[in-house]
Design an enzyme around this catalytic site. Structure first.
Site, PDB file in Angstrom:
ATOM      1  N   ASP A 122     -23.373  81.955  -0.908  1.00 19.12           N
ATOM      2  CA  ASP A 122     -23.604  80.824   0.004  1.00 19.12           C
ATOM      3  C   ASP A 122     -24.501  81.239   1.173  1.00 19.12           C
ATOM      4  O   ASP A 122     -25.048  80.378   1.868  1.00 19.12           O
ATOM      5  CB  ASP A 122     -22.277  80.246   0.529  1.00 19.12           C
ATOM      6  CG  ASP A 122     -21.464  81.236   1.371  1.00 19.12           C
ATOM      7  OD1 ASP A 122     -21.789  82.442   1.376  1.00 19.12           O
ATOM      8  OD2 ASP A 122     -20.502  80.792   2.023  1.00 19.12           O
ATOM      9  N   GLU A 123     -24.666  82.571   1.370  1.00 17.37           N
ATOM     10  CA  GLU A 123     -25.455  83.030   2.522  1.00 17.37           C
ATOM     11  C   GLU A 123     -26.935  82.676   2.397  1.00 17.37           C
ATOM     12  O   GLU A 123     -27.665  82.719   3.381  1.00 17.37           O
ATOM     13  CB  GLU A 123     -25.264  84.539   2.725  1.00 17.37           C
ATOM     14  CG  GLU A 123     -23.802  84.865   2.921  1.00 17.37           C
ATOM     15  CD  GLU A 123     -23.534  86.256   3.465  1.00 17.37           C
ATOM     16  OE1 GLU A 123     -24.414  86.837   4.104  1.00 17.37           O
ATOM     17  OE2 GLU A 123     -22.412  86.733   3.244  1.00 17.37           O
ATOM     18  N   ASN A 175     -17.333  83.681   0.914  1.00 17.35           N
ATOM     19  CA  ASN A 175     -16.731  85.018   1.090  1.00 17.35           C
ATOM     20  C   ASN A 175     -15.505  85.200   0.203  1.00 17.35           C
ATOM     21  O   ASN A 175     -14.533  84.465   0.318  1.00 17.35           O
ATOM     22  CB  ASN A 175     -16.295  85.215   2.546  1.00 17.35           C
ATOM     23  CG  ASN A 175     -17.468  85.438   3.467  1.00 17.35           C
ATOM     24  OD1 ASN A 175     -18.312  84.563   3.612  1.00 17.35           O
ATOM     25  ND2 ASN A 175     -17.537  86.597   4.071  1.00 17.35           N
TER      26      ASN A 175
HETATM   27  P1  NAD Z   1     -19.930  95.225  -4.678  1.00 16.89           P
HETATM   28  O1  NAD Z   1     -20.827  95.787  -3.622  1.00 16.89           O
HETATM   29  O2  NAD Z   1     -18.455  95.436  -4.566  1.00 16.89           O
HETATM   30  O3  NAD Z   1     -20.357  95.808  -6.115  1.00 16.89           O
HETATM   31  C1  NAD Z   1     -21.689  95.903  -6.524  1.00 16.89           C
HETATM   32  C2  NAD Z   1     -21.717  96.615  -7.869  1.00 16.89           C
HETATM   33  O4  NAD Z   1     -23.080  96.673  -8.319  1.00 16.89           O
HETATM   34  C3  NAD Z   1     -21.208  98.061  -7.806  1.00 16.89           C
HETATM   35  O5  NAD Z   1     -20.416  98.337  -8.925  1.00 16.89           O
HETATM   36  C4  NAD Z   1     -22.495  98.890  -7.827  1.00 16.89           C
HETATM   37  O6  NAD Z   1     -22.316 100.179  -8.359  1.00 16.89           O
HETATM   38  C5  NAD Z   1     -23.386  98.017  -8.694  1.00 16.89           C
HETATM   39  N1  NAD Z   1     -24.827  98.246  -8.432  1.00 16.89           N
HETATM   40  C6  NAD Z   1     -25.442  98.286  -7.232  1.00 16.89           C
HETATM   41  N2  NAD Z   1     -26.753  98.549  -7.384  1.00 16.89           N
HETATM   42  C7  NAD Z   1     -26.966  98.656  -8.729  1.00 16.89           C
HETATM   43  C8  NAD Z   1     -28.126  98.907  -9.523  1.00 16.89           C
HETATM   44  N3  NAD Z   1     -29.331  99.106  -8.969  1.00 16.89           N
HETATM   45  N4  NAD Z   1     -27.982  98.920 -10.869  1.00 16.89           N
HETATM   46  C9  NAD Z   1     -26.765  98.716 -11.467  1.00 16.89           C
HETATM   47  N5  NAD Z   1     -25.643  98.508 -10.741  1.00 16.89           N
HETATM   48  C10 NAD Z   1     -25.740  98.467  -9.400  1.00 16.89           C
HETATM   49  O7  NAD Z   1     -20.297  93.696  -4.765  1.00 16.89           O
HETATM   50  P2  NAD Z   1     -19.333  92.431  -4.939  1.00 16.89           P
HETATM   51  O8  NAD Z   1     -18.723  92.104  -3.635  1.00 16.89           O
HETATM   52  O9  NAD Z   1     -18.472  92.644  -6.123  1.00 16.89           O
HETATM   53  O10 NAD Z   1     -20.425  91.312  -5.250  1.00 16.89           O
HETATM   54  C11 NAD Z   1     -20.859  91.075  -6.583  1.00 16.89           C
HETATM   55  C12 NAD Z   1     -21.928  90.019  -6.559  1.00 16.89           C
HETATM   56  O11 NAD Z   1     -21.424  88.836  -5.950  1.00 16.89           O
HETATM   57  C13 NAD Z   1     -23.178  90.407  -5.781  1.00 16.89           C
HETATM   58  O12 NAD Z   1     -24.299  89.907  -6.474  1.00 16.89           O
HETATM   59  C14 NAD Z   1     -23.003  89.694  -4.441  1.00 16.89           C
HETATM   60  O13 NAD Z   1     -24.248  89.393  -3.865  1.00 16.89           O
HETATM   61  C15 NAD Z   1     -22.262  88.442  -4.880  1.00 16.89           C
HETATM   62  N6  NAD Z   1     -21.405  87.818  -3.858  1.00 16.89           N
HETATM   63  C16 NAD Z   1     -20.433  88.552  -3.231  1.00 16.89           C
HETATM   64  C17 NAD Z   1     -19.596  87.925  -2.310  1.00 16.89           C
HETATM   65  C18 NAD Z   1     -18.484  88.676  -1.636  1.00 16.89           C
HETATM   66  O14 NAD Z   1     -17.791  88.088  -0.802  1.00 16.89           O
HETATM   67  N7  NAD Z   1     -18.230  89.931  -1.955  1.00 16.89           N
HETATM   68  C19 NAD Z   1     -19.779  86.573  -2.006  1.00 16.89           C
HETATM   69  C20 NAD Z   1     -20.794  85.868  -2.673  1.00 16.89           C
HETATM   70  C21 NAD Z   1     -21.595  86.488  -3.602  1.00 16.89           C
HETATM   71  P1  TYD Z   2     -18.394  90.490   6.042  1.00 19.42           P
HETATM   72  O1  TYD Z   2     -17.095  90.798   5.401  1.00 19.42           O
HETATM   73  O2  TYD Z   2     -19.350  91.594   6.298  1.00 19.42           O
HETATM   74  O3  TYD Z   2     -19.059  89.331   5.169  1.00 19.42           O
HETATM   75  P2  TYD Z   2     -20.367  88.423   5.490  1.00 19.42           P
HETATM   76  O4  TYD Z   2     -21.123  89.005   6.614  1.00 19.42           O
HETATM   77  O5  TYD Z   2     -21.096  88.536   4.205  1.00 19.42           O
HETATM   78  O6  TYD Z   2     -19.840  87.054   5.782  1.00 19.42           O
HETATM   79  O7  TYD Z   2     -18.103  89.774   7.428  1.00 19.42           O
HETATM   80  C1  TYD Z   2     -17.327  88.610   7.512  1.00 19.42           C
HETATM   81  C2  TYD Z   2     -17.359  88.136   8.940  1.00 19.42           C
HETATM   82  O8  TYD Z   2     -16.665  89.091   9.753  1.00 19.42           O
HETATM   83  C3  TYD Z   2     -18.755  88.042   9.512  1.00 19.42           C
HETATM   84  O9  TYD Z   2     -18.788  86.948  10.427  1.00 19.42           O
HETATM   85  C4  TYD Z   2     -18.929  89.348  10.265  1.00 19.42           C
HETATM   86  C5  TYD Z   2     -17.537  89.649  10.755  1.00 19.42           C
HETATM   87  N1  TYD Z   2     -17.155  91.069  10.860  1.00 19.42           N
HETATM   88  C6  TYD Z   2     -16.543  91.545  12.014  1.00 19.42           C
HETATM   89  O10 TYD Z   2     -16.310  90.791  12.985  1.00 19.42           O
HETATM   90  N2  TYD Z   2     -16.178  92.862  12.064  1.00 19.42           N
HETATM   91  C7  TYD Z   2     -16.426  93.722  11.027  1.00 19.42           C
HETATM   92  O11 TYD Z   2     -16.085  94.941  11.146  1.00 19.42           O
HETATM   93  C8  TYD Z   2     -17.054  93.228   9.856  1.00 19.42           C
HETATM   94  C9  TYD Z   2     -17.341  94.148   8.683  1.00 19.42           C
HETATM   95  C10 TYD Z   2     -17.407  91.894   9.803  1.00 19.42           C
END
Ligand code: NAD
Ligand code: TYD
Length: 339
Positions: A122-123, A175
């Protein structure tokens, strides 16, 4: 059915694999960066139809070697995913998130993969006004280098659908939170710090709003999109409950019976978006999906998981989880090269 999952050792990818293991042949293609943790897949890895290919999504030869001729679907999670890291250095975000996505599209086209599900965020829509809800048709207005790289990747996915007729799908999730999240993002960092009576860094005034969705609900939605989404479409996935960070942290401290004084104001993140909120009515209307885990239940469950899995957090923090090669192959030289 053969599903090629990238980034399956990360937070969301590993939950996706845990949900589908036993129902499909899974190839988990992962570079195992700092965010890739094979501890997340200990049970799933026992399934005979699961395999791991260690490689970089920017490397087409490695992708071709790992992706079988009869691959039915790609679910592309692999990315650099932390905003703060993208502010310190954006190049790796452009490489993995943009170039890596294009390489994935090229190899998937070569293999005539039937479905390509691209995981976005969503970012990409940037700051939402206080009463605004990000819709699938809204413009991309990224604020951080991370969001910019994810927005650019989406455009390459769209281009592949339009130019080459690829059957692509994009999901944009808010998130995520839940078990196995690396303790650098807000919730796992806050929970693991509080469990050790360490302060929680609160960026700026802490009034930034995020829409939390449990990772289990998110992966249920991803499976629905993969199965029933209309080719070329984008689907939003959210929790439907945007909350200011400070309120989330207060709830967390209350559950753990810890003082609010653990919240420590620190300098704000540059370019910090004030509010994210996704409108996911299209996903509900077309696919019947809606979040099932309330934030209060999900947060309590997540806190319990971190309490029960102190060893997982310890291994993350100490870096021990990165000794995967050594553990698997007993080869120090390979470990050094891979890391
Ligand atoms: P994460 O950082 O926990 O995991 C990323 C994974 O990708 C890891 O296993 C890493 O080893 C692998 N990776 C990184 N670079 C690579 C490369 N060059 N080649 C192959 N593998 C590689 O990420 P996540 O939080 O599980 O997010 C997964 C996806 O969801 C991402 O595309 C992220 O943008 C998206 N997303 C995450 C969130 C969230 O809240 N975490 C929200 C919305 C979308
Ligand atoms: P984050 O988990 O990094 O996700 P995103 O930036 O992708 O939304 O952060 C969630 C929210 O929390 C964001 O508004 C930034 C804030 N935040 C803090 O206030 N302290 C922290 O140490 C971190 C990592 C994030």
């Amino acid at each position: 059915m053969t599903i090629f999952v990238t980034g399956g050792a990360g937070f969301i990818g590993s939950e996706f694999i845990r949900q589908i293991v036993g129902t499909a042949r899974i190839i988990n293609f992962d570079k195992l960066t700092y965010a890739g943790n094979l501890d997340n897949l200990k049970e799933a890895a026992k399934d005979p139809d699961y395999s791991l290919a260690v490689g970089d999504v920017c490397d087409p030869q490695a992708l071709e070697a790992a992706m079988p001729e009869d691959c039915d679907a790609v679910v592309h999670f692999a990315a650099e995913s932390h905003v703060d890291r993208s502010i310190v250095g954006a190049a790796e975000f452009v490489r993995t998130n943009v170039l890596g996505t294009q390489m994935m599209l090229e190899v998937a086209r070569l293999r005539r993969v039937k479905r390509f599900l691209h995981i976005s965020t969503d970012e990409v829509g940037g700051d939402m006004p206080p009463d605004g809800w990000f819709k699938e048709c809204d413009p991309l207005e990224a604020s951080s280098p991370y969001a910019a790289s994810k927005g650019a990747a989406e455009l390459f996915v769209r281009a592949a659908a339009r130019t080459f007729g690829m059957n692509t799908l994009i999901t944009r999730t808010s998130n995520n939170y839940g078990p196995y999240q690396f303790p650098e993002k807000l919730l796992p960092l806050a929970i693991s710090n509080v469990l050790e009576d360490r302060p929680i860094p609160v960026y700026g005034d802490g009034l930034q709003v995020r829409d939390w969705v449990h990772v289990t609900d998110n992966c249920r939605a991803l499976r629905a999109v993969l199965e029933h989404g209309r080719p070329g479409e984008t689907y939003h996935i959210g929790g439907g409950n945007p909350l200011p960070n400070i309120e989330v942290l207060r709830t967390l401290l209350k559950i753990l019976g810890k003082p609010e004084s653990l919240m420590t104001r620190v300098t704000d993140r540059p370019g910090h978006d004030r509010r994210y909120a996704v409108d996911f009515t299209k996903t509900t209307r077309e696919l019947g999906w809606r979040p099932e885990i309330s934030f209060s239940d999900g947060l309590a469950q997540t806190i319990r998981w971190y309490q029960d899995n102190a060893e997982w957090v310890r291994r993350c923090r100490s870096g021990e989880y990165r000794k995967y090669y050594e553990e698997m192959y007993g080869d120090r030289e390979a470990t050094a090269k891979a890391l």
